[in-house]
Motif scaffolding. Structure first.
Motif, mmCIF file in Angstrom:
data_model
loop_
_atom_site.group_PDB
_atom_site.id
_atom_site.type_symbol
_atom_site.label_atom_id
_atom_site.label_comp_id
_atom_site.label_asym_id
_atom_site.label_seq_id
_atom_site.Cartn_x
_atom_site.Cartn_y
_atom_site.Cartn_z
ATOM 1 N N LYS A 129 -124.883 -73.435 63.431
ATOM 2 C CA LYS A 129 -126.194 -73.659 62.746
ATOM 3 C C LYS A 129 -126.012 -74.464 61.955
ATOM 4 O O LYS A 129 -127.023 -76.085 61.796
ATOM 5 C CB LYS A 129 -126.939 -72.605 63.223
ATOM 6 N N ILE A 130 -126.144 -73.885 60.553
ATOM 7 C CA ILE A 130 -125.772 -74.805 59.197
ATOM 8 C C ILE A 130 -125.085 -75.736 59.605
ATOM 9 O O ILE A 130 -125.654 -76.862 59.129
ATOM 10 C CB ILE A 130 -125.049 -73.917 57.889
ATOM 11 N N VAL A 131 -124.128 -76.167 59.475
ATOM 12 C CA VAL A 131 -123.188 -77.368 59.742
ATOM 13 C C VAL A 131 -123.803 -78.355 60.822
ATOM 14 O O VAL A 131 -124.376 -79.673 60.403
ATOM 15 C CB VAL A 131 -122.050 -77.005 60.485
ATOM 16 N N GLU A 132 -124.165 -77.804 61.703
ATOM 17 C CA GLU A 132 -125.205 -79.390 62.643
ATOM 18 C C GLU A 132 -126.620 -79.301 61.886
ATOM 19 O O GLU A 132 -127.000 -80.866 62.346
ATOM 20 C CB GLU A 132 -125.846 -77.905 64.180
ATOM 21 N N GLN A 133 -126.900 -78.868 61.285
ATOM 22 C CA GLN A 133 -127.851 -78.758 60.412
ATOM 23 C C GLN A 133 -127.719 -79.887 59.037
ATOM 24 O O GLN A 133 -128.719 -80.832 58.565
ATOM 25 C CB GLN A 133 -129.301 -78.421 60.133
ATOM 26 N N GLN A 134 -126.889 -79.764 58.180
ATOM 27 C CA GLN A 134 -126.826 -79.583 56.890
ATOM 28 C C GLN A 134 -125.685 -80.594 56.831
ATOM 29 O O GLN A 134 -124.786 -81.267 56.009
ATOM 30 C CB GLN A 134 -127.081 -79.195 55.973
ATOM 31 N N GLY A 135 -124.312 -80.213 57.784
ATOM 32 C CA GLY A 135 -123.536 -81.420 57.759
ATOM 33 C C GLY A 135 -122.309 -79.726 56.695
ATOM 34 O O GLY A 135 -123.167 -78.362 56.173
ATOM 35 N N THR A 136 -120.971 -80.722 56.810
ATOM 36 C CA THR A 136 -120.277 -79.208 56.048
ATOM 37 C C THR A 136 -120.513 -79.366 54.615
ATOM 38 O O THR A 136 -119.478 -78.161 54.215
ATOM 39 C CB THR A 136 -118.522 -79.840 56.648
ATOM 40 N N ASP A 137 -121.151 -80.226 53.707
ATOM 41 C CA ASP A 137 -121.310 -80.020 52.890
ATOM 42 C C ASP A 137 -121.576 -78.337 52.451
ATOM 43 O O ASP A 137 -121.309 -77.578 51.526
ATOM 44 C CB ASP A 137 -122.249 -80.966 52.263
ATOM 45 N N ALA A 138 -122.451 -77.917 53.044
ATOM 46 C CA ALA A 138 -123.070 -76.401 53.029
ATOM 47 C C ALA A 138 -122.185 -75.401 52.435
ATOM 48 O O ALA A 138 -122.307 -74.791 51.872
ATOM 49 C CB ALA A 138 -124.029 -76.564 54.269
#
Length: 710
Positions: free
Chosen positions: A527-536
């Motif tokens: 969910k986090i990756v879909e919103q912010q990309g893998t930079d997160a």
């Protein structure tokens, strides 16, 4: 009678077309000029050929006027149930477009247009592989002090580099006339793509196909990361420093005890091309059920054990004379002393990987630095400690004489000197052989034990091979090569010690290193990756990545996942998510073709493609590999627009480039150079001349009809 209106050539238009009569010559008095417009000469606006400098301009005008950019959208709107899907294997976004790109992309475009003309709707989404070492290394090569950059700075530099490369390559593909919706491409650093990749990763992990283990892997000291076998190239002229050395016998094999009376020293005679691995030695292996001899050196009186088949050749290499004392078929229960480490015992152990082709028939075994060595160590519960760090330097555990020395350079020399000082070195010589190199850095590899993540291909390859047999492969000979490659692949290392890529979504217990990954943790990360990309993964605190009851005792490790071949999960449409065709170069038989098959079979037990088309590589027109030093590199931009000197590098236009692909036998190596390009241009001129002549005949016919109607 006057000709029909508009039938005569317009003033100011180009008349010099093949097949048309030249303009009437004006007489000295100019009295015949009044008859010029009454002569019924055929005329065509289609020139039989264009001067080279005008060809690129005419092509650009044609692309614009004929709506090349709208062609893909137009054909997608057609009302037909027939659809053809060609899934684009993503090229690396790590440099300028080259002639290999041209061969691949134009061949795909010819295929797509063929199906479009047969009434199919074509599904083709171009893409780029934007992650991994090719981009990261190129990006960092442009930065001074790159070793001091933070992970996020490296990621930003790599992304910017990839974006620039994509724009260059995309412009070239459009110029070559490749039909696609260029506003909607896929890039592996897009958040949705990354999220889909993590979903495939977890499906494979949940089914037991992905695991973590400590074992030897191919390691690139120059890039400081593990690599998969598909990322290697082999230097056939690599020079190693090979040594013949003695392992003093501590315990004689029972069948040789009567021969060795203890009055003179006896040693196992061992050969290796990698002396730097000797400090990690844990055993000496022999071939089971093979004859081994104990020989006496007539000069020194020493006794040596070696394979019976290697006695004569070894004596010749060492410039010694051997007298065979006895021969037996088993060295069981024997043991030796380590040649440089006092107190360490190296047992004699049977192993099926030992061969008699080279050496002495006795193999030095360092479990941390060889796949077969590791298998022997696992079976006999031997230590597999690694004495080499990520940069290829001996660690403190190797001892003060070796610490901080490069194993391929001064470290290798130091070990040889240690063997010499211990009296264990019999001979050193240069040995030319095939050796693995990192295909990106062009530097030698080593094998080094470390903790990595793997795909257990041994448990999936049987199904993959059965599935592959149902796939149509063109040419058919390619399927056997791919089946053989699958058969040899026992595991696939998918972790890399870099920061430009998709992270392995696993949390580690701070004290024990125990892994935490389950459906809840992976769902939150996705969910986090879909919103912010893998930079997160690099920017968010762990408490935002992991639930509160866990985050205090867990930590992150910055490993990236190299799970190539998951693009089917993102690009292919419909419930089947299966393409009609994958079309790539033959190097992808062990690369993208294979990884796509393995991930798809592991996740859903079917291939992602119905047909594989495999083309050859591009070579110079004499069949030689292209090289800047040779000066035979063909730049597709120079082919189209010409070089600085048009007499040397004339502008051929994109039509010639496309014709070169269309007329080539793409299933072998494809040659290109001035002679090949000139032949392609001549062929196109013949076609144009024939079409121009057809236009002229049509004009004559129309004029006749108009005249008869008068």
């Amino acid at each position: 009678a006057q000709p029909p209106s508009g039938s005569a050539p317009r003033r100011g238009e180009e008349r010099a077309v093949r097949g048309a009569a030249p303009p009437a010559r004006r007489s000295a008095g100019g009295s015949d000029s009044r008859y010029r417009d009454t002569v019924l000469l055929p005329h065509s606006r289609f020139p039989a050929q264009l001067p080279g400098r005008l060809q690129p301009e005419a092509e650009l005008e044609t692309q614009q006027k004929c709506g090349f950019s709208e062609l893909y959208s137009w054909q997608r709107q057609r009302k037909t149930k027939q659809e053809f899907c060609l899934h684009d294997g993503p090229p690396y976004a790590n440099g300028d477009p080259h002639v290999g790109h041209a061969l691949n992309k134009i061949l795909k475009d010819i295929t797509n247009r063929f199906y479009m003309m047969r009434g199919y709707k074509v599904h083709y989404m171009p893409g780029w592989d934007c992650h991994g070492l090719p981009i990261e290394l190129k990006a960092l090569s442009e930065v001074k002090g790159a070793e001091n950059l933070s992970p996020m700075e490296i990621r930003r530099k790599a992304r910017e580099f990839a974006e620039r490369a994509i724009e260059k390559q995309k412009s070239a593909f459009i110029r070559w006339g490749v039909m696609a919706d260029w506003a909607n491409c896929y890039r592996t650093f897009d958040p949705k793509y990354e999220a889909n990749q993590l979903r495939v990763f977890y499906k494979m992990y949940d089914k037991g196909f992905i695991y973590q283990d400590y074992k030897p892997v191919f390691w690139s000291p120059s890039a400081k990361t593990a690599l998969a076998e598909a990322e290697l190239e082999y230097n056939e002229q690599h020079v190693s420093r090979s040594v013949y050395m003695k392992f003093p016998l501590l315990k004689s094999p029972p069948k040789l005890t009567s021969v060795i009376d203890g009055s003179s020293p006896a040693s196992a005679l061992v050969w290796t091309t990698q002396p730097w691995t000797v400090p990690a030695n844990q055993a000496v292996c022999y071939m089971p059920d093979s004859a081994y001899s104990i020989v006496k050196c007539t000069t020194t009186g020493e006794h040596f054990i070696l394979a019976a088949d290697r006695v004569e050749s070894t004596a010749a290499i060492l410039d010694m004379q051997f007298e065979v004392m006895s021969t037996c078929a088993d060295l069981v229960d024997g043991s030796c002393a380590h040649p440089t480490i006092p107190g360490r015992v190296s047992p004699l152990l049977p192993a099926n990987h030992v061969t008699m082709a080279k050496g002495t028939g006795l193999v030095h075994t360092a479990p941390a630095h060889g796949m077969e060595d590791y298998s022997v160590a696992s079976h006999h519960q031997l230590p597999t400690d690694c004495l080499v760090d990520e940069g290829g330097f001996f660690t403190e555990a190797a001892g003060p004489e070796l610490q901080n020395k490069n194993v391929l350079e001064e470290g290798n020399e130091a070990v040889i000197q240690m063997l010499q000082a211990a009296g264990s070195l019999l001979k050193e010589e240069k040995y030319v052989h095939s050796y693995p190199y990192d295909w990106r850095t062009k530097k030698p590899m080593i094998i080094r034990a470390s903790k990595q993540w793997f795909v257990n291909t041994a448990s999936v390859k049987a199904t993959a091979q059965e599935v592959l047999k149902k796939v149509k492969v063109i040419p058919t000979s390619a399927v056997n090569r791919m089946l053989e490659m699958l058969d040899r692949r026992t595991f696939w290392c998918i972790s890399r010690q870099r920061c430009w890529g998709v992270p392995i979504p696993v949390f580690y217990q701070k004290n024990t290193g125990e892994c935490l990954i389950n459906s809840d943790t992976i769902t939150d990360v996705i969910k986090i990756v879909e919103q912010q990309g893998t930079d997160a993964w690099w920017t968010l605190p762990i408490e935002q990545l992991l639930s509160k009851e866990h985050y205090r005792v867990f930590c992150l490790r910055y490993l990236i996942i190299v799970l190539l071949g998951t693009s089917w999960a993102h690009v292919l449409e419909g419930a089947e998510q299966r393409a009609d065709t994958y079309l790539e170069g033959k190097d992808q038989l062990g690369g993208w073709f294979q990884s796509s098959l393995l991930t798809s079979v592991a996740a859903r037990k079917k291939a992602p493609y119905k047909t594989l088309v495999v083309h050859g590589f591009t070579l110079g027109e004499k069949g030689e590999k292209m090289s800047k030093s040779i000066g035979n590199v063909v730049d597709p931009d120079v082919v189209i627009n010409g070089g600085e000197d048009h007499t040397k590098d004339p502008p051929y236009g994109a039509d010639v480039l496309r014709w070169w692909v269309a007329e080539s036998n793409v299933f072998t190596e494809v040659l290109i150079g001035p002679v090949v390009l000139n032949a392609a241009r001549d062929d196109i001129n013949k076609v144009r001349a024939k079409y121009a002549n057809t236009c002229l005949k049509s004009e004559v016919y129309r004029n006749r009809v108009r005249y008869l109607k008068m």
